[in-house]
Each structure stands twice: as structure tokens, then as C-alpha cells.
Design an enzyme around this catalytic site. Structure first.
Site, mmCIF file in Angstrom:
data_model
loop_
_atom_site.group_PDB
_atom_site.id
_atom_site.type_symbol
_atom_site.label_atom_id
_atom_site.label_comp_id
_atom_site.label_asym_id
_atom_site.label_seq_id
_atom_site.Cartn_x
_atom_site.Cartn_y
_atom_site.Cartn_z
ATOM 1 N N GLU A 304 0.829 -1.327 -0.196
ATOM 2 C CA GLU A 304 0.047 -0.137 0.071
ATOM 3 C C GLU A 304 0.774 1.192 0.082
ATOM 4 O OE1 GLU A 304 -2.864 -0.610 -0.733
ATOM 5 O OE2 GLU A 304 -3.112 -2.716 -0.048
ATOM 6 N N TYR A 379 -1.229 -8.581 -10.810
ATOM 7 C CA TYR A 379 -0.367 -8.178 -10.167
ATOM 8 C C TYR A 379 1.275 -8.848 -10.142
ATOM 9 C CZ TYR A 379 -4.276 -6.261 -7.302
ATOM 10 O OH TYR A 379 -5.200 -5.625 -6.833
#
Ligand SMILES: [Zn+2]
Length: 453
Positions: A304, A379
Site C-alpha cells: 500500500e 499483479y
């Protein structure tokens, strides 16, 4: 940059966003009652027409506008422009507010729209599940990626239309509010409290956020960046333990990618459990289950934070380019793992390559389609594309490329083609073609390329 928004829509988000105007700034004054989930707001939207606009269409889901004003934005002073704005007709459908100014706004003209609105905010359904404003057991989170910003303010809900924000929230006094940017003030007045935030850096709508809960806040220094941990006091131990390495993560990413792009970084941990953490501008939101004191989510705390460079500062021009957010954030996890003495990036790459090899080879990472844009292969294969490129370029050229990418596209919006150009330029005349070919195989072929040497 709206070049990939032909016809006014992102093909991944039909009917959402509008390429007829670009917003400079949202001024949002919100009044929220937690116990009854009642939101009342005034939005002052400063924008520029990109073509003649007989009507202005905003995304707005479920909430009802009571009064709309439209004025010239020529003075550049939002308050003065809003004060001289005139009442305008408006109409509503479940997910749009359409405003009809007295006369069409000419291409290139600046304008301001003031919307008084209210309602019971709730998330909206999307291909990827519910998105947007969401009530917690005792508070609120906004989890708007990719199309949920319209659940709390009228907006042009496309990541490429970045704007500055000024957000004021009045709510019941026991609650703490976090929104984007610098907290300018916070004052109590009879049982209620007003929180005021300014986000000066251009921000995508899906990264605009409001978080409300019975939180306490701890200041932390993150390699010179002002950090805050915001959490319910009852889970303080787990939060302080599991987020203790944020400082080193920040140091690693500033060294590899260049200066942190925003004023500060706030990690919010809700009392509720959340399925996955998610990023916002200058912030990230975690559930209590992500901070149990066992480091189980260390990898995603790093992920994040990396989004502040990849996704938030350097944003996507359209959602098909999402690997530029997720592949880079995933590769950042591997770099962090190596930095903290865990598996090296090479070991992580090999493990995830084997994982990919065991899965169907039927996804195009550089253009996965709306339904698969959050597929784990975007990803992991995105991260492997970077690992392969690093092998070709060597560490010096590879990390110089990432630093230049972040500097050259700071606060902007990019596409995969932009990265192909940047990578082949970084490879130099001798290897530019090879770099492009390598990335094209990883990003645009369905077949998994051989493991990079
Ligand atoms: Zn991510």
C-alpha cells in the site's frame, strides 16, 4: 490526459466519467450523522470545458441534489465565482446528476458548479463488488476503487481527471475524521466537531477518501515524512507492532523511487475486519485483522505504501493500464522482503513464476479486460515483467528508470505505451528493441514467457 477516453467513457467503466470537462478542484463541505448514516453536503466544483457543454454530467449515486448553481470560473477565486453563480436546472438518474446551464459553456471556458445535496450514502454495485461509501459497525470507510467516488460527492469519476481537494467534515464529537491531505484544523463546538483538510496535489477521484471512527492518532516519523497511525485504542499494541517497519519501508522506497510525493502518510486501521487493505491519496486503510500483532500482513503494508508512487502520484490514464499500479506495488513487496532480510526479490520472483506456471495462461496483463483487472495474475506477472526488465537493464539503469518514471510523471496519468517508450529509452540504442520486445511478451502475450535469466 484523456486520450484513451474516446466517446467519453473508459471501456472498463461504461457510463462513468466524462471527457467533456476537466476538474481543477473539489471543495466539499460535508455534514454527517453517524448514528443515522445521513450525509448532507455542498460541493463546489471548479472545472474547464474541453468541448462545448450544453449540459454537464456528474457521477452521483443515490444522493439527491436540492440546488445547483453554475457560474463562470474566470476569476479563479472559487468563493467569488460561487457567490455569483446562477441557479441551473438539473435532473437525476440513479448514478448521474445532469446540470443544464442557462447557456452552453464554450470549449476552453472555466466554470464553477455548486451542488447542495443530501441522502443516505451507501456503496454502489460494480463488477468488482460494492464500492464507495460504506458504514462500519461504528463509523465509515470509503473504498472507492475504481468507481465508487460518486457515492459521496458529485464528480467526474475517472482516474485521469485529477484535481485538488479541500474537504471539511462536521460530525459527532467522539469520532475522528481522516480525509486526504494536510489537516488544517479540528475544532469542537457543542457535541460536534469540524475537521478541515487540504490536498494540494492532483488526486484521482477513487483516491479521495473520508474515514470516520472512534480512533486515536499517533504521530510517527517516516524517514522524514510526517506519518500518522490512526486506530481504535483497543488494538494499539497490534497496530504499533505491525506498523513499526513503515519507517524503513519509506526509507527504501525514497531511496529507490525518489522523494515521497505527498505531504504525509496516514495508516488507518478500522475496528472492523476488512477483506483487503487499500490505498488512498496520502493514506491507506487496513482492517483490525491486518494488525493483529503477528506481522502477517507486513507484505501488504509495504504494498500500500508503494502505491503512493505507483498509482497515486503516477496514475493510470485508463483502467486497462492497472498493471502500472499493481505490478509495481507487487514488485515493491519483493524489494521490501529482500531489504528486511526475508526472501530476496529473486526468490520471490521464482516462487511466483512457478505459481503462474500452474495457472491458466489466458490473461493479457497489459489489457486484462474489466472483469479481470484485479486478477492476481495482473499483479504477479506485472511484477515479473519488471524483474525481467531489471535482468536485461542491470540494477543501475533499472532503478534510474523507475526514479525517472516517478519524476517525469509526478501527479500525472500514464499508459503502458508510455512505459514501453521509457523502458526502451533507458535501455539505450543497443538494447531498446530488446527491452520493448521483452515487455511486450510479458504484457501482451497470453503465453507465460520463460523465466527471465
Ligand atoms: Zn494494490
Amino acid at each position: 490526459m484523456t486520450g484513451s477516453l474516446r466517446g467519453g467513457v473508459d471501456p472498463y467503466l461504461p457510463g462513468i466519467g466524462d471527457d467533456g470537462y476537466a476538474v481543477d478542484r473539489y471543495g466539499l463541505e460535508l455534514d454527517y450523522r453517524v448514528s443515522v448514516n445521513r450525509l448532507q453536503g455542498t460541493a463546489v466544483i471548479e472545472a474547464m470545458a474541453l468541448r462545448e457543454l450544453p449540459r454537464i454530467r456528474f457521477d452521483l449515486s443515490g444522493l439527491r441534489a436540492s440546488k445547483v448553481l453554475v457560474g463562470s470560473g474566470a476569476s479563479g477565486d472559487a468563493r467569488a465565482d460561487a457567490a455569483s453563480a446562477q441557479r441551473a436546472r438539473h435532473s437525476r438518474t440513479p448514478h448521474h446528476l445532469t446540470v443544464t446551464p442557462a447557456s452552453p459553456i464554450a470549449a476552453g471556458e472555466r466554470f464553477v458548479v455548486v451542488v447542495d445535496y443530501a441522502g443516505t450514502p451507501r456503496s454502489r454495485r460494480s463488477t468488482w463488488g460494492p464500492v464507495g461509501w460504506e458504514e462500519l459497525d461504528d463509523g465509515v470507510i470509503v473504498a472507492a476503487q475504481p468507481s465508487g467516488a460518486s457515492t459521496w460527492f458529485p464528480c467526474n469519476d475517472h482516474p485521469s481527471d485529477k484535481a485538488r481537494y479541500e474537504i471539511t467534515v462536521v460530525t459527532d464529537a467522539p469520532y475522528t475524521v481522516v480525509a486526504n491531505g494536510r489537516q488544517v484544523s479540528n475544532r469542537a463546538h457543542g457535541g460536534r466537531r469540524t475537521w478541515h483538510f487540504v490536498q494540494d496535489q492532483p488526486t484521482s477521484t477513487y483516491l479521495a477518501t473520508v474515514q470516520i471512527g472512534r480512533y486515536t492518532s499517533t504521530k510517527v516519523d517516516l524517514d522524514g515524512v510526517a506519518g500518522h497511525l490512526v486506530y481504535p485504542p483497543s488494538i494499539a499494541r497490534g497496530v504499533k507492532h505491525d506498523f513499526r517497519e513503515l519507517d524503513r519501508m519509506m526509507a527504501l522506497y525514497q531511496r529507490l523511487y525518489g522523494p515521497y510525493p505527498f505531504d504525509g502518510y496516514t495508516a488507518i486501521v478500522t475496528a472492523d475486519e476488512l477483506e483487503i487493505p487499500l490505498e488512498a491519496q496520502g493514506a491507506a486503510i487496513f482492517g483490525a485483522n491486518h494488525a493483529a500483532g503477528d506481522d502477517a500482513w507486513n507484505r501488504l503494508i509495504a504494498h500500500e505504501l508503494a502505491h503512493q508512487w505507483f498509482g497515486n502520484s503516477v496514475g493510470v490514464a485508463a483502467w486497462e493500464h492497472i498493471w502500472l499500479n499493481e505490478g509495481f506495488a507487487c514488485y515493491s513487496e519483493w524489494l521490501w522482503s529482500e531489504e528486511r532480510g526475508g526472501d530476496s526479490a529473486e526468490v520471490c520472483a521464482r516462487r511466483h513464476y512457478d505459481g503462474l506456471a500452474a495457472q491458466p495462461e489466458d490473461i493479457v496483463v497489459g489489457s486484462p479486460g474489466a472483469a479481470d483487472m484485479f486478477d492476481d495474475r495482473v499483479y504477479k506477472r506485472g511484477a515479473l515483467a519488471l524483474h525481467a526488465l531489471r535482468g536485461l537493464l542491470g540494477d543501475d539503469a533499472f532503478f534510474a528508470l523507475l526514479r525517472d518514471w516517478c519524476a517525469d510523471n509526478r501527479y500525472g496519468s500514464v499508459s503502458t505505451v508510455d512505459f514501453l517508450h521509457a523502458a526502451s529509452a533507458a535501455a539505450g540504442s543497443a538494447h531498446g528493441g530488446a527491452a520493448r520486445q521483452l515487455l511486450e511478451r510479458w504484457l501482451f502475450a497470453t503465453e507465460l514467457p520463460p523465466y527471465p535469466a
